[in-house]
Design a protein around this motif. Structure first.
Motif, PDB file in Angstrom:
ATOM      1  N   THR A 157       0.981  -1.435  -0.240  1.00 56.57           N
ATOM      2  CA  THR A 157       0.093   0.023  -0.075  1.00 56.57           C
ATOM      3  C   THR A 157       0.895   0.805  -0.041  1.00 56.57           C
ATOM      4  OG1 THR A 157       0.054   0.437   2.571  1.00 56.57           O
ATOM      5  CG2 THR A 157      -1.347  -1.245   0.929  1.00 56.57           C
ATOM      6  N   ILE A 165      -6.065   2.845   1.917  1.00 62.13           N
ATOM      7  CA  ILE A 165      -5.775   1.467   2.041  1.00 62.13           C
ATOM      8  C   ILE A 165      -6.408   0.611   3.097  1.00 62.13           C
ATOM      9  CG2 ILE A 165      -3.897   0.925   4.040  1.00 62.13           C
ATOM     10  CD1 ILE A 165      -2.965   3.543   3.283  1.00 62.13           C
ATOM     11  N   ASP A 166      -7.429   1.409   3.186  1.00 62.98           N
ATOM     12  CA  ASP A 166      -8.729   0.134   4.120  1.00 62.98           C
ATOM     13  C   ASP A 166      -9.217  -0.991   2.665  1.00 62.98           C
ATOM     14  OD1 ASP A 166     -10.459  -0.266   6.411  1.00 62.98           O
ATOM     15  OD2 ASP A 166     -12.006   0.228   4.839  1.00 62.98           O
ATOM     16  N   GLU A 169      -6.159  -3.906   2.580  1.00 59.84           N
ATOM     17  CA  GLU A 169      -6.277  -4.574   3.732  1.00 59.84           C
ATOM     18  C   GLU A 169      -7.365  -5.196   4.400  1.00 59.84           C
ATOM     19  OE1 GLU A 169      -5.692  -1.933   6.846  1.00 59.84           O
ATOM     20  OE2 GLU A 169      -3.229  -0.751   6.433  1.00 59.84           O
ATOM     21  N   ARG A 170      -8.601  -5.581   3.325  1.00 57.10           N
ATOM     22  CA  ARG A 170      -9.863  -5.918   3.737  1.00 57.10           C
ATOM     23  C   ARG A 170     -10.140  -6.981   3.127  1.00 57.10           C
ATOM     24  NH1 ARG A 170     -13.268  -1.248   4.435  1.00 57.10           N
ATOM     25  NH2 ARG A 170     -14.581  -2.555   2.077  1.00 57.10           N
ATOM     26  N   LEU A 173      -7.187  -9.404   4.525  1.00 60.33           N
ATOM     27  CA  LEU A 173      -7.651 -10.338   5.580  1.00 60.33           C
ATOM     28  C   LEU A 173      -8.462 -11.015   5.440  1.00 60.33           C
ATOM     29  CD1 LEU A 173      -7.790  -7.055   8.113  1.00 60.33           C
ATOM     30  CD2 LEU A 173      -6.466  -9.007   8.186  1.00 60.33           C
ATOM     31  N   THR A 187       6.421  -4.334   5.596  1.00 64.18           N
ATOM     32  CA  THR A 187       5.995  -3.345   6.104  1.00 64.18           C
ATOM     33  C   THR A 187       6.836  -2.379   6.569  1.00 64.18           C
ATOM     34  OG1 THR A 187       4.083  -1.611   6.256  1.00 64.18           O
ATOM     35  CG2 THR A 187       4.412  -3.999   7.632  1.00 64.18           C
ATOM     36  N   GLN A 192      -0.100  -0.214  10.503  1.00 62.14           N
ATOM     37  CA  GLN A 192      -0.185  -1.794   9.548  1.00 62.14           C
ATOM     38  C   GLN A 192       0.344  -3.032   9.693  1.00 62.14           C
ATOM     39  OE1 GLN A 192       0.840  -1.561   4.885  1.00 62.14           O
ATOM     40  NE2 GLN A 192      -1.133  -1.186   4.887  1.00 62.14           N
ATOM     41  N   ARG A 195      -2.291  -4.083  12.754  1.00 56.95           N
ATOM     42  CA  ARG A 195      -3.584  -3.773  11.946  1.00 56.95           C
ATOM     43  C   ARG A 195      -3.783  -5.557  11.728  1.00 56.95           C
ATOM     44  NH1 ARG A 195      -3.585   1.188  10.421  1.00 56.95           N
ATOM     45  NH2 ARG A 195      -3.024   0.500   8.752  1.00 56.95           N
ATOM     46  N   LEU A 196      -3.067  -6.142  10.924  1.00 58.17           N
ATOM     47  CA  LEU A 196      -2.606  -6.796   9.427  1.00 58.17           C
ATOM     48  C   LEU A 196      -2.222  -7.990  10.544  1.00 58.17           C
ATOM     49  CD1 LEU A 196      -2.400  -5.541   6.464  1.00 58.17           C
ATOM     50  CD2 LEU A 196      -4.841  -5.818   7.099  1.00 58.17           C
ATOM     51  N   CYS A 197      -1.342  -7.940  11.367  1.00 58.34           N
ATOM     52  CA  CYS A 197      -0.713  -9.156  11.389  1.00 58.34           C
ATOM     53  C   CYS A 197      -0.815  -9.850  13.424  1.00 58.34           C
ATOM     54  CB  CYS A 197       0.540  -8.884  11.239  1.00 58.34           C
ATOM     55  SG  CYS A 197       1.170  -8.300   9.855  1.00 58.34           S
TER      56      CYS A 197
END
Length: 210
Positions: A157, A165-166, A169-170, A173, A187, A192, A195-197
């Motif tokens: 991103t 970006i959302d 990321e969505r 996931l 990253t 981020q 949020r993701l990992c």
């Protein structure tokens, strides 16, 4: 099961840029690799993807050395992605086209990803003429279309406007949840990664640090 990185060392001349004794990455999870520029993040990703054979040590996936058969079920999305000189639709459908998937199934999957990433307006545009951010979105869609077992993302991103970006990321996931795919994301953005990992690995000067 896991992705195992054992005794991996990479040098450029006399300079060691990567030195990892042992690292295990859980399958079916999202793992972030973070660190400053020059910490070895992208080098490690390239080695895992099999794009760099000039290194010491080995990488195993579920106990097996990564070979051409395993590589068919994995993909790497570069920070500066390359798209074909054809429509966005054809760029995204390409991995399914070469696998002989039926046309109806291809259309279903492509339209789903176009909607998730909110790039339906790009469907008929030529991929090679897109902006950097648009290219990254299409490259992500192309990587997700065939539900790879291992998805490697290098700063996916970095050129994306914050409000979009959302969406990306969505999509990442959603892929992990629905397909139980393993994701490794490089990253520089620690927020981020958080949020993701499920797990975060930090590199400094080519080494894993706590």
């Amino acid at each position: 099961m896991e992705l195992q990185i054992e005794n991996v060392k990479k040098k450029y001349g006399d300079k060691t840029v990567l030195d990892i004794d042992s690292l295990k990455i859980e399958t079916r999870k999202v793992t972030g690799i973070v660190g400053s520029n020059g910490s070895g993040k992208s080098t490690l990703l390239n080695i895992v993807a099999g794009l760099d054979d000039e290194h010491e040590g080995e990488v195993r996936y579920n106990g097996k050395k990564i070979d051409e058969e395993i590589r068919k079920d994995m993909t790497l999305v570069f920070q500066k992605a390359y798209l074909f000189r054809r429509t966005v639709y054809k760029n995204i459908s390409y991995p399914l086209d070469i696998r002989g998937i039926e046309k109806e199934e291809i259309e279903k999957r492509v339209l789903k990803l176009l909607k998730i990433l909110e790039i339906e307006d790009l469907k008929n545009k030529i991929g090679s003429k897109l902006s950097g951010g648009e290219t990254q979105k299409v490259a992500l869609a192309r990587s997700l279309i065939f539900n790879p077992e291992l998805l490697l993302l290098d700063e996916p991103t970095s050129n994306i406007d914050p409000e979009y970006i959302d969406h990306m990321e969505r999509a990442i996931l959603n892929y992990n949840r629905e397909n139980k795919g393993t994701v490794v994301i490089v990253t520089h953005n620690i927020e981020q990664a958080e949020r993701l990992c499920h797990n975060i690995i930090k590199l400094e000067r080519g080494r894993v640090v706590e």
